[in-house]
Write a protein that holds these residues in place. Structure first.
Motif, PDB file in Angstrom:
ATOM      1  N   VAL A 131      20.533 -76.374  33.470  1.00  0.00           N
ATOM      2  CA  VAL A 131      20.935 -76.817  32.138  1.00  0.00           C
ATOM      3  C   VAL A 131      20.992 -78.352  32.077  1.00  0.00           C
ATOM      4  CG1 VAL A 131      22.791 -76.761  30.419  1.00  0.00           C
ATOM      5  CG2 VAL A 131      22.194 -74.693  31.688  1.00  0.00           C
ATOM      6  N   ALA A 132      21.377 -78.976  33.200  1.00  0.00           N
ATOM      7  CA  ALA A 132      21.490 -80.438  33.227  1.00  0.00           C
ATOM      8  C   ALA A 132      20.135 -81.124  33.230  1.00  0.00           C
ATOM      9  CB  ALA A 132      22.275 -80.873  34.462  1.00  0.00           C
ATOM     10  N   GLY A 133      19.150 -80.555  33.927  1.00  0.00           N
ATOM     11  CA  GLY A 133      17.922 -81.301  34.195  1.00  0.00           C
ATOM     12  C   GLY A 133      16.671 -80.853  33.503  1.00  0.00           C
ATOM     13  N   VAL A 134      16.680 -79.707  32.830  1.00  0.00           N
ATOM     14  CA  VAL A 134      15.465 -79.175  32.218  1.00  0.00           C
ATOM     15  C   VAL A 134      15.647 -79.111  30.704  1.00  0.00           C
ATOM     16  CG1 VAL A 134      13.926 -77.181  32.075  1.00  0.00           C
ATOM     17  CG2 VAL A 134      14.939 -77.833  34.273  1.00  0.00           C
ATOM     18  N   PRO A 135      14.710 -79.688  29.926  1.00  0.00           N
ATOM     19  CA  PRO A 135      14.801 -79.560  28.467  1.00  0.00           C
ATOM     20  C   PRO A 135      14.713 -78.094  28.061  1.00  0.00           C
ATOM     21  CG  PRO A 135      13.221 -81.260  29.085  1.00  0.00           C
ATOM     22  CD  PRO A 135      13.567 -80.521  30.346  1.00  0.00           C
ATOM     23  N   LEU A 136      15.657 -77.649  27.232  1.00  0.00           N
ATOM     24  CA  LEU A 136      15.734 -76.247  26.855  1.00  0.00           C
ATOM     25  C   LEU A 136      15.779 -76.106  25.342  1.00  0.00           C
ATOM     26  CD1 LEU A 136      18.521 -75.160  29.376  1.00  0.00           C
ATOM     27  CD2 LEU A 136      16.094 -74.603  29.573  1.00  0.00           C
ATOM     28  N   ALA A 137      15.121 -75.062  24.862  1.00  0.00           N
ATOM     29  CA  ALA A 137      15.263 -74.720  23.452  1.00  0.00           C
ATOM     30  C   ALA A 137      16.632 -74.090  23.241  1.00  0.00           C
ATOM     31  CB  ALA A 137      14.160 -73.745  23.042  1.00  0.00           C
ATOM     32  N   ALA A 138      17.160 -74.270  22.042  1.00  0.00           N
ATOM     33  CA  ALA A 138      18.509 -73.777  21.755  1.00  0.00           C
ATOM     34  C   ALA A 138      18.697 -72.301  22.094  1.00  0.00           C
ATOM     35  CB  ALA A 138      18.856 -74.039  20.290  1.00  0.00           C
ATOM     36  N   PRO A 139      17.748 -71.421  21.788  1.00  0.00           N
ATOM     37  CA  PRO A 139      17.969 -69.996  22.113  1.00  0.00           C
ATOM     38  C   PRO A 139      18.104 -69.722  23.603  1.00  0.00           C
ATOM     39  CG  PRO A 139      16.228 -70.215  20.482  1.00  0.00           C
ATOM     40  CD  PRO A 139      16.513 -71.599  20.994  1.00  0.00           C
ATOM     41  N   ALA A 140      17.589 -70.625  24.454  1.00  0.00           N
ATOM     42  CA  ALA A 140      17.686 -70.401  25.902  1.00  0.00           C
ATOM     43  C   ALA A 140      19.016 -70.852  26.473  1.00  0.00           C
ATOM     44  CB  ALA A 140      16.546 -71.131  26.609  1.00  0.00           C
ATOM     45  N   VAL A 141      19.730 -71.708  25.747  1.00  0.00           N
ATOM     46  CA  VAL A 141      20.960 -72.275  26.285  1.00  0.00           C
ATOM     47  C   VAL A 141      22.063 -71.230  26.354  1.00  0.00           C
ATOM     48  CG1 VAL A 141      22.771 -73.992  25.914  1.00  0.00           C
ATOM     49  CG2 VAL A 141      20.385 -74.601  25.528  1.00  0.00           C
ATOM     50  N   LEU A 142      22.173 -70.408  25.304  1.00  0.00           N
ATOM     51  CA  LEU A 142      23.272 -69.442  25.258  1.00  0.00           C
ATOM     52  C   LEU A 142      23.237 -68.462  26.423  1.00  0.00           C
ATOM     53  CD1 LEU A 142      23.669 -70.665  22.410  1.00  0.00           C
ATOM     54  CD2 LEU A 142      24.251 -68.359  21.627  1.00  0.00           C
ATOM     55  N   PRO A 143      22.098 -67.809  26.706  1.00  0.00           N
ATOM     56  CA  PRO A 143      22.115 -66.883  27.855  1.00  0.00           C
ATOM     57  C   PRO A 143      22.358 -67.578  29.184  1.00  0.00           C
ATOM     58  CG  PRO A 143      19.901 -67.080  26.947  1.00  0.00           C
ATOM     59  CD  PRO A 143      20.822 -67.732  25.983  1.00  0.00           C
ATOM     60  N   LEU A 144      21.906 -68.821  29.316  1.00  0.00           N
ATOM     61  CA  LEU A 144      22.169 -69.546  30.561  1.00  0.00           C
ATOM     62  C   LEU A 144      23.657 -69.848  30.715  1.00  0.00           C
ATOM     63  CD1 LEU A 144      19.166 -72.031  30.826  1.00  0.00           C
ATOM     64  CD2 LEU A 144      19.742 -70.180  32.405  1.00  0.00           C
ATOM     65  N   MET A 145      24.296 -70.263  29.644  1.00  0.00           N
ATOM     66  CA  MET A 145      25.736 -70.509  29.711  1.00  0.00           C
ATOM     67  C   MET A 145      26.497 -69.222  29.992  1.00  0.00           C
ATOM     68  SD  MET A 145      26.336 -73.727  29.425  1.00  0.00           S
ATOM     69  CE  MET A 145      28.087 -73.755  29.034  1.00  0.00           C
ATOM     70  N   ALA A 146      26.070 -68.116  29.379  1.00  0.00           N
ATOM     71  CA  ALA A 146      26.705 -66.830  29.653  1.00  0.00           C
ATOM     72  C   ALA A 146      26.525 -66.443  31.118  1.00  0.00           C
ATOM     73  CB  ALA A 146      26.126 -65.752  28.745  1.00  0.00           C
ATOM     74  N   ALA A 147      25.337 -66.746  31.677  1.00  0.00           N
ATOM     75  CA  ALA A 147      25.079 -66.408  33.080  1.00  0.00           C
ATOM     76  C   ALA A 147      25.941 -67.244  34.018  1.00  0.00           C
ATOM     77  CB  ALA A 147      23.601 -66.608  33.395  1.00  0.00           C
ATOM     78  N   GLY A 175      30.545 -92.778  28.896  1.00  0.00           N
ATOM     79  CA  GLY A 175      29.310 -93.486  29.199  1.00  0.00           C
ATOM     80  C   GLY A 175      28.059 -92.727  28.802  1.00  0.00           C
ATOM     81  N   ARG A 176      28.225 -91.612  28.134  1.00  0.00           N
ATOM     82  CA  ARG A 176      27.114 -90.782  27.638  1.00  0.00           C
ATOM     83  C   ARG A 176      26.224 -90.282  28.781  1.00  0.00           C
ATOM     84  NH1 ARG A 176      26.833 -90.550  22.384  1.00  0.00           N
ATOM     85  NH2 ARG A 176      24.672 -89.787  22.427  1.00  0.00           N
ATOM     86  N   ARG A 177      26.828 -90.051  29.923  1.00  0.00           N
ATOM     87  CA  ARG A 177      26.092 -89.512  31.078  1.00  0.00           C
ATOM     88  C   ARG A 177      26.343 -87.999  31.115  1.00  0.00           C
ATOM     89  NH1 ARG A 177      27.609 -93.064  36.173  1.00  0.00           N
ATOM     90  NH2 ARG A 177      25.943 -91.772  37.065  1.00  0.00           N
ATOM     91  N   PHE A 178      25.784 -87.343  30.123  1.00  0.00           N
ATOM     92  CA  PHE A 178      26.101 -85.934  29.906  1.00  0.00           C
ATOM     93  C   PHE A 178      25.547 -85.048  31.022  1.00  0.00           C
ATOM     94  CE2 PHE A 178      25.771 -87.953  25.668  1.00  0.00           C
ATOM     95  CZ  PHE A 178      27.118 -87.881  25.324  1.00  0.00           C
ATOM     96  N   ALA A 179      24.315 -85.332  31.455  1.00  0.00           N
ATOM     97  CA  ALA A 179      23.737 -84.528  32.534  1.00  0.00           C
ATOM     98  C   ALA A 179      24.543 -84.685  33.821  1.00  0.00           C
ATOM     99  CB  ALA A 179      22.281 -84.920  32.767  1.00  0.00           C
ATOM    100  N   ALA A 180      25.094 -85.895  34.043  1.00  0.00           N
ATOM    101  CA  ALA A 180      25.860 -86.137  35.265  1.00  0.00           C
ATOM    102  C   ALA A 180      27.109 -85.256  35.321  1.00  0.00           C
ATOM    103  CB  ALA A 180      26.250 -87.610  35.363  1.00  0.00           C
ATOM    104  N   VAL A 181      27.673 -84.919  34.158  1.00  0.00           N
ATOM    105  CA  VAL A 181      28.842 -84.037  34.156  1.00  0.00           C
ATOM    106  C   VAL A 181      28.463 -82.667  34.709  1.00  0.00           C
ATOM    107  CG1 VAL A 181      30.557 -82.876  32.707  1.00  0.00           C
ATOM    108  CG2 VAL A 181      29.929 -85.259  32.246  1.00  0.00           C
TER     109      VAL A 181
END
Length: 419
Positions: A315-331, A388-394
């Motif tokens: 989720v941090a490093g790969v550009p994802l379409a919105a529909p793919a984010v929800l199942p990944l977060m659930a996983a 610092g807007r380092r969102f991926a780093a979180v």
């Protein structure tokens, strides 16, 4: 070197407990745990009304929750001693009484000082639940059903979290925040009355003498009050909880803005993704109760958290379409949840491998104070990265914490397994 412990009268009786009695104990403790999580969120759903009425900033009102978790973290480590000295049922009742007092104080609040007091009293009430709950479950529920008991315990806490915002905001919007606080007090008083009516079910089993240092009167070796602090497994368990809850706190606090900025989700979609993470966690807890029955708890924890860490990196490093984010977060939530029941059983092993049942309260209280410490640390650890807007780093930090937690879980397994 650890040696297998001889069977004790309590262990023998415990294995013979009928299913109906196990179910009653699990249900009562599950309900109490749901109430404790409900009171985690006594204040936050009412923030908009409190800020408006008392002229408070986000920083000022947020400090009430810092007070809650600091008091809870310190109190949890101390509450374990009270559990071992006076019995889990009495201490549990005291915690719920504190919740009722906190809600009544909130209904009467006339300024910021009282809101801070509410946070402190509610935190004091919250501090007793892990040492008291797990002591009751370990002493009353038969060993084959303990994985499911821990699973229901974790799931009920999630349900308490889910209920509080809906319950409190609906009442505040319709009748005002003071009446919402009074309704919360009513819930706590109902829980207190329920536990009092079933006090014999939760009382210490026959043969257990509260306050004794030798567990069952000779079945377990005498020990000093603080002997558990010399056990490496106990410290590793504390560190494990600190790591995983710091990671959880980062997602709970910041997932929505992170996903908005990394993957272009709307505010509503980001909030839905967080809900998917929490719902996945609840499902994982249920599944984890069945998987934990197979044993090898540290290996199950390691596998589940490693998958969660890898998904967080995705989720941090790969550009994802919105529909793919929800199942990944659930996983991610599902994998984290799977580790829950095994985590609790691993702590049980750390408690009993050297000290038998005499130190349940102390060990659980100290170890689970890592939960509150992690939740208190998460905003401090990751707030600067967010600013610092380092969102991926979180998310990379979340994955790193989960990876370190794997090492501590494996360490607990190595230090507590009998040769």
């Amino acid at each position: 070197m650890n040696h297998p412990r001889p069977a004790t009268p309590l262990a023998t009786a415990q294995s013979a407990e009928p299913p109906a009695r196990d179910f009653e104990v699990i249900s009562l403790i599950g309900f109490a745990h749901a109430v404790s999580h409900f009171f985690h969120l006594l204040l936050p759903p009412l923030f908009p009304w409190l800020m408006n009425d008392f002229g408070l900033s986000f920083s000022a009102i947020g400090m009430t929750m810092t007070i809650f978790f600091v008091v809870s973290a310190i109190g949890q480590a101390l509450a374990g001693f009270l559990v071992d000295r006076y019995g889990a049922a009495r201490v549990l009742a005291g915690g719920i009484a504190c919740f009722a007092a906190a809600a009544l104080l909130l209904a009467l609040a006339d300024g910021y000082a009282m809101l801070a007091l509410v946070g402190g009293v509610a935190g004091l009430g919250n501090s007793v639940f892990h040492p008291a709950d797990f002591t009751v479950l370990n002493r009353h529920v038969s060993s084959p059903r303990l994985p499911h008991a821990f699973s229901i315990h974790g799931l009920s806490g999630n349900l308490g979290w889910a209920l509080a915002p809906v319950f409190l905001t609906a009442l505040a919007a319709a009748f005002g925040w003071r009446l919402a606080a009074l309704a919360a007090a009513g819930l706590a008083l109902f829980a207190l009355a329920l536990l009092f009516s079933r006090r014999q079910t939760l009382a210490d089993p026959p043969g257990w003498v509260a306050g004794a240092t030798s567990g069952l009167g000779g079945g377990e070796p005498a020990m000093s009050t603080f002997a558990f602090l010399r056990a490496p497994g106990v410290w590793l368990c504390f560190l494990f909880f600190l790591l995983i809850t710091t990671a959880f706190g980062a997602i709970q606090n910041f997932a929505t803005p992170i996903l908005q900025n990394l993957h272009g989700l709307s505010l509503a979609a980001g909030a839905t993704a967080l809900s998917a993470y929490l719902a996945g966690g609840a499902g994982g807890i249920l599944a984890g109760g069945f998987l934990a029955r197979k044993g090898e708890h540290e290996k199950l924890i390691a596998a589940a958290l490693l998958v969660a860490a890898l998904l967080a990196l995705l989720v941090a490093g790969v550009p994802l379409a919105a529909p793919a984010v929800l199942p990944l977060m659930a996983a991610i939530g599902f994998c984290t949840g799977i580790a829950g029941p095994s985590r609790d059983l691993l702590v049980r092993r750390a408690a009993t491998s050297r000290f038998g049942q005499a130190a349940y309260g102390r060990v659980y209280g100290f170890v689970y104070s890592g939960l509150d410490s992690g939740l208190a640390l998460a905003p401090l650890v990751f707030g600067g990265l967010m600013d610092g807007r380092r969102f991926a780093a979180v998310l990379v930090g979340v994955a790193a914490l989960q990876g370190l937690a794997v090492l501590t879980a494996l360490g607990v397994g190595a230090t507590t397994r009998a040769p």
